[in-house]
Design a protein around this motif. Structure first.
Motif, PDB file in Angstrom:
ATOM      1  N   VAL A 181      -2.518  21.690  -0.222  1.00 23.29           N
ATOM      2  CA  VAL A 181      -1.492  20.791  -0.781  1.00 23.29           C
ATOM      3  C   VAL A 181      -0.093  21.049  -0.186  1.00 23.29           C
ATOM      4  CG1 VAL A 181      -0.680  22.203  -2.631  1.00 23.29           C
ATOM      5  CG2 VAL A 181      -1.105  19.815  -2.856  1.00 23.29           C
ATOM      6  N   HIS A 182      -0.077  22.259   0.647  1.00 20.73           N
ATOM      7  CA  HIS A 182       1.315  22.376   1.166  1.00 20.73           C
ATOM      8  C   HIS A 182       1.113  22.265   2.675  1.00 20.73           C
ATOM      9  CE1 HIS A 182       1.036  25.339  -2.487  1.00 20.73           C
ATOM     10  NE2 HIS A 182       2.197  24.480  -2.800  1.00 20.73           N
ATOM     11  N   HIS A 183       2.224  21.785   3.345  1.00 16.88           N
ATOM     12  CA  HIS A 183       2.260  21.635   4.700  1.00 16.88           C
ATOM     13  C   HIS A 183       1.827  22.602   5.587  1.00 16.88           C
ATOM     14  CE1 HIS A 183       4.752  20.949   8.625  1.00 16.88           C
ATOM     15  NE2 HIS A 183       3.357  20.402   8.565  1.00 16.88           N
ATOM     16  N   GLY A 184       0.938  22.454   6.538  1.00 20.00           N
ATOM     17  CA  GLY A 184       0.404  23.644   7.257  1.00 20.00           C
ATOM     18  C   GLY A 184       1.607  23.911   8.433  1.00 20.00           C
ATOM     19  N   VAL A 200      -3.523  18.160  12.186  1.00 28.38           N
ATOM     20  CA  VAL A 200      -3.509  17.227  11.338  1.00 28.38           C
ATOM     21  C   VAL A 200      -3.243  17.918   9.999  1.00 28.38           C
ATOM     22  CG1 VAL A 200      -4.479  15.242  10.345  1.00 28.38           C
ATOM     23  CG2 VAL A 200      -4.792  15.514  12.748  1.00 28.38           C
ATOM     24  N   SER A 201      -2.143  17.526   9.214  1.00 28.18           N
ATOM     25  CA  SER A 201      -1.959  18.022   7.724  1.00 28.18           C
ATOM     26  C   SER A 201      -1.930  16.913   6.821  1.00 28.18           C
ATOM     27  CB  SER A 201      -0.702  18.910   7.946  1.00 28.18           C
ATOM     28  OG  SER A 201      -0.452  19.394   6.778  1.00 28.18           O
ATOM     29  N   LEU A 202      -2.656  17.090   5.795  1.00 25.90           N
ATOM     30  CA  LEU A 202      -2.651  16.268   4.687  1.00 25.90           C
ATOM     31  C   LEU A 202      -1.960  17.130   3.619  1.00 25.90           C
ATOM     32  CD1 LEU A 202      -4.880  14.605   6.365  1.00 25.90           C
ATOM     33  CD2 LEU A 202      -5.719  13.823   3.879  1.00 25.90           C
ATOM     34  N   HIS A 203      -0.726  16.538   2.962  1.00 23.89           N
ATOM     35  CA  HIS A 203      -0.224  17.399   2.081  1.00 23.89           C
ATOM     36  C   HIS A 203       0.745  16.563   0.931  1.00 23.89           C
ATOM     37  CE1 HIS A 203       2.155  17.127   5.671  1.00 23.89           C
ATOM     38  NE2 HIS A 203       3.163  16.848   4.989  1.00 23.89           N
ATOM     39  N   GLN A 204       1.113  17.469  -0.126  1.00 23.20           N
ATOM     40  CA  GLN A 204       1.767  16.649  -1.042  1.00 23.20           C
ATOM     41  C   GLN A 204       3.236  16.732  -0.580  1.00 23.20           C
ATOM     42  OE1 GLN A 204       1.999  18.362  -5.140  1.00 23.20           O
ATOM     43  NE2 GLN A 204       3.985  17.905  -5.183  1.00 23.20           N
ATOM     44  N   PRO A 209       6.623  23.822   2.763  1.00 25.58           N
ATOM     45  CA  PRO A 209       8.157  24.066   2.667  1.00 25.58           C
ATOM     46  C   PRO A 209       8.724  22.604   2.578  1.00 25.58           C
ATOM     47  CG  PRO A 209       7.091  25.024   4.633  1.00 25.58           C
ATOM     48  CD  PRO A 209       6.103  24.225   3.903  1.00 25.58           C
ATOM     49  N   LEU A 210       9.973  22.734   1.785  1.00 31.74           N
ATOM     50  CA  LEU A 210      10.749  21.430   1.743  1.00 31.74           C
ATOM     51  C   LEU A 210      11.240  20.755   3.088  1.00 31.74           C
ATOM     52  CD1 LEU A 210      12.991  22.598  -1.327  1.00 31.74           C
ATOM     53  CD2 LEU A 210      10.937  20.801  -1.342  1.00 31.74           C
ATOM     54  N   THR A 223       0.381  15.640  19.765  1.00 35.47           N
ATOM     55  CA  THR A 223      -0.861  16.208  19.068  1.00 35.47           C
ATOM     56  C   THR A 223      -0.612  16.666  17.831  1.00 35.47           C
ATOM     57  OG1 THR A 223      -0.304  18.376  20.437  1.00 35.47           O
ATOM     58  CG2 THR A 223      -2.020  16.641  21.378  1.00 35.47           C
ATOM     59  N   ASN A 224       0.450  16.260  17.195  1.00 39.52           N
ATOM     60  CA  ASN A 224       0.537  16.592  15.444  1.00 39.52           C
ATOM     61  C   ASN A 224       0.509  15.217  14.575  1.00 39.52           C
ATOM     62  OD1 ASN A 224       1.210  18.775  13.633  1.00 39.52           O
ATOM     63  ND2 ASN A 224       2.911  17.167  13.396  1.00 39.52           N
ATOM     64  N   LEU A 225       0.038  15.311  13.735  1.00 36.18           N
ATOM     65  CA  LEU A 225      -0.003  14.355  12.684  1.00 36.18           C
ATOM     66  C   LEU A 225       0.125  14.712  11.276  1.00 36.18           C
ATOM     67  CD1 LEU A 225      -0.276  11.314  11.853  1.00 36.18           C
ATOM     68  CD2 LEU A 225      -2.959  11.573  11.963  1.00 36.18           C
ATOM     69  N   ASN A 226       1.253  14.348  10.709  1.00 42.96           N
ATOM     70  CA  ASN A 226       1.513  14.630   9.263  1.00 42.96           C
ATOM     71  C   ASN A 226       1.334  13.653   8.364  1.00 42.96           C
ATOM     72  OD1 ASN A 226       2.307  17.698   9.550  1.00 42.96           O
ATOM     73  ND2 ASN A 226       4.321  17.050  10.252  1.00 42.96           N
ATOM     74  N   VAL A 227       0.616  13.787   7.357  1.00 39.82           N
ATOM     75  CA  VAL A 227       0.354  12.770   6.263  1.00 39.82           C
ATOM     76  C   VAL A 227       0.790  13.148   5.043  1.00 39.82           C
ATOM     77  CG1 VAL A 227      -1.599  11.311   5.190  1.00 39.82           C
ATOM     78  CG2 VAL A 227      -1.800  12.158   7.487  1.00 39.82           C
ATOM     79  N   PRO A 228       2.230  12.942   4.892  1.00 34.50           N
ATOM     80  CA  PRO A 228       2.542  13.338   3.429  1.00 34.50           C
ATOM     81  C   PRO A 228       2.444  12.228   2.500  1.00 34.50           C
ATOM     82  CG  PRO A 228       4.521  12.506   4.860  1.00 34.50           C
ATOM     83  CD  PRO A 228       3.256  12.368   5.658  1.00 34.50           C
ATOM     84  N   LEU A 229       1.778  12.699   1.408  1.00 32.19           N
ATOM     85  CA  LEU A 229       1.330  11.892   0.380  1.00 32.19           C
ATOM     86  C   LEU A 229       2.073  12.277  -1.005  1.00 32.19           C
ATOM     87  CD1 LEU A 229      -2.725  12.354   0.658  1.00 32.19           C
ATOM     88  CD2 LEU A 229      -1.106  10.271   1.331  1.00 32.19           C
ATOM     89  N   PRO A 230       2.496  11.136  -1.728  1.00 28.83           N
ATOM     90  CA  PRO A 230       3.458  11.321  -2.900  1.00 28.83           C
ATOM     91  C   PRO A 230       2.460  11.880  -4.136  1.00 28.83           C
ATOM     92  CG  PRO A 230       2.632   9.053  -2.685  1.00 28.83           C
ATOM     93  CD  PRO A 230       2.004   9.649  -1.632  1.00 28.83           C
TER      94      PRO A 230
END
Length: 365
Positions: A181-184, A200-204, A209-210, A223-230
């Motif tokens: 649930v936290h960003h890697g 690839v990181s799926l996280h809240q 970290p903020l 080569t990085n993908l962040n998927v921030p989910l509400p």
């Protein structure tokens, strides 16, 4: 199938000692029951092991331990000055080198053992000795930076495993999918400039970290993908994010092996997350990555344990994931399944989340 389970009781003896207080106990703050301590404590993992023994799933796995990573192994990611100070404090009884990552006596050796479990799991799968593997690593590693621990993480377990495998010529291209649930942030920082490792990181969104985890962060090599989910996303949204964002990117990269940073803190009752995933969510995502790995990298799949802080619920999440990995019919039915199903987000919220995912998918075209 031959599924490895890498575990060592010594990893459950990691603790923060007198450095583990998360709240300023005193004054009007009543001491926490049991003497206090970090949410990252051993019972979630020990109860998972116990549940697998009770159901019989443990008997279907190839159970192994590992040797701690050597200093030579650790130096592939962490600088000597950091390792020296970590070892010095460990021998002196414990301490803290960074935010929210305290450790007690022997913390250095236990962290090296935790990293060793992940590294051996990776190499056993790459070498064809196992079809896939789960490493019950503790302390976790996906927040650890090369020269600074962070968020319960002292050594970068997955990054260390990748660098050792690369150094030994076992594989070159790796993909890391992080559904904690936290960003890697640590894994991202270590590999952000590396064209041979996709992260690839799926996280809240804006949990921890903020200041990291933004969708716009791609890295020089892309080569990085962040998927921030509400906050509030549940089962359907997680599976949609996997199908529309994470899996296509992983498939296009076509790694030699896929490693999952497997945190269970997106589960509904977790004290450090605000998501609504269920044990069934993690089981379904495991099935998704198994199918993908079978298509793109000969099934070479390794899961490394990260977060998850509900003593009662983590065991059922982990049992479902590991049984799926092993192709086992041995079940531990989720006692909260009906309750958590009724608490899933409604259609309006799911529509909002789906629109967010669609916008991210369009931006990636």
């Amino acid at each position: 199938m031959a599924t490895g389970f890498f575990h060592d009781e010594r990893c459950l003896w990691h603790g923060g000692g007198n450095y583990a207080q998360m709240a300023p106990v005193g004054g009007l703050v009543q001491p926490i029951a049991g003497g206090g301590g970090l949410p990252e404590e051993p019972e979630t993992k020990r109860r998972l092991v116990n549940l697998m023994r009770v159901t019989g799933l443990m008997g279907e796995l190839d159970v192994r331990s590992a040797a701690p990573l050597t200093r030579e192994d650790l130096l592939r990611v962490h600088p000597a000055a950091y390792l020296d100070e970590f070892a010095r404090l460990s021998e002196a009884g414990g301490g803290e080198l960074g935010p929210r990552a305290p450790f007690g006596p022997g913390g250095y050796d236990i962290a090296a053992l935790s990293a060793g479990l992940v590294a051996d799991a990776v190499e056993a799968v790459l070498g064809g000795d196992l079809d896939n593997a789960y490493a019950l690593s503790r302390p976790p590693g996906h927040h650890a930076l090369p020269d600074r621990p962070n968020g319960f993480c002292l050594l970068a377990n997955i990054a260390l495993a990748i660098r050792r495998a690369q150094a030994r010529g076992l594989a070159r291209r790796f993909a890391v999918l992080d559904w904690d649930v936290h960003h890697g942030n640590g894994t991202e920082a270590i590999f952000l400039d590396d064209p041979d490792v996709l992260t690839v990181s799926l996280h809240q969104e804006r949990n921890y970290p903020l200041d990291t985890g933004g969708f716009e962060v791609r890295g020089p090599a892309g080569t990085n993908l962040n998927v921030p989910l509400p906050p509030g996303c549940g089962h359907a949204t997680y599976l949609e994010a996997m199908e529309r964002l994470a899996l296509p990117r992983l498939r296009a990269f076509a790694p030699d092996a896929l490693i999952v940073a497997c945190g269970f803190d997106a589960a509904t009752p977790d004290p450090l997350g605000r998501m609504m995933a269920t044990a069934g969510t993690f089981t379904a995502m495991t099935r998704q990555v198994m199918d993908l790995a079978a298509d793109v990298c000969g099934g070479r799949l390794i899961l490394a344990h990260e977060g998850g802080y509900s003593e009662v619920y983590v065991p059922f999440c982990g049992h479902g994931v590991i049984a799926t990995l092993a192709g086992s019919r041995t079940q531990a039915p989720d006692p909260f399944a009906e309750t958590f199903a009724r608490r899933q987000p409604g259609a309006e919220f799911e529509g909002f989340a789906s629109a967010r995912i669609a916008a991210m998918a369009e931006a990636l075209q």
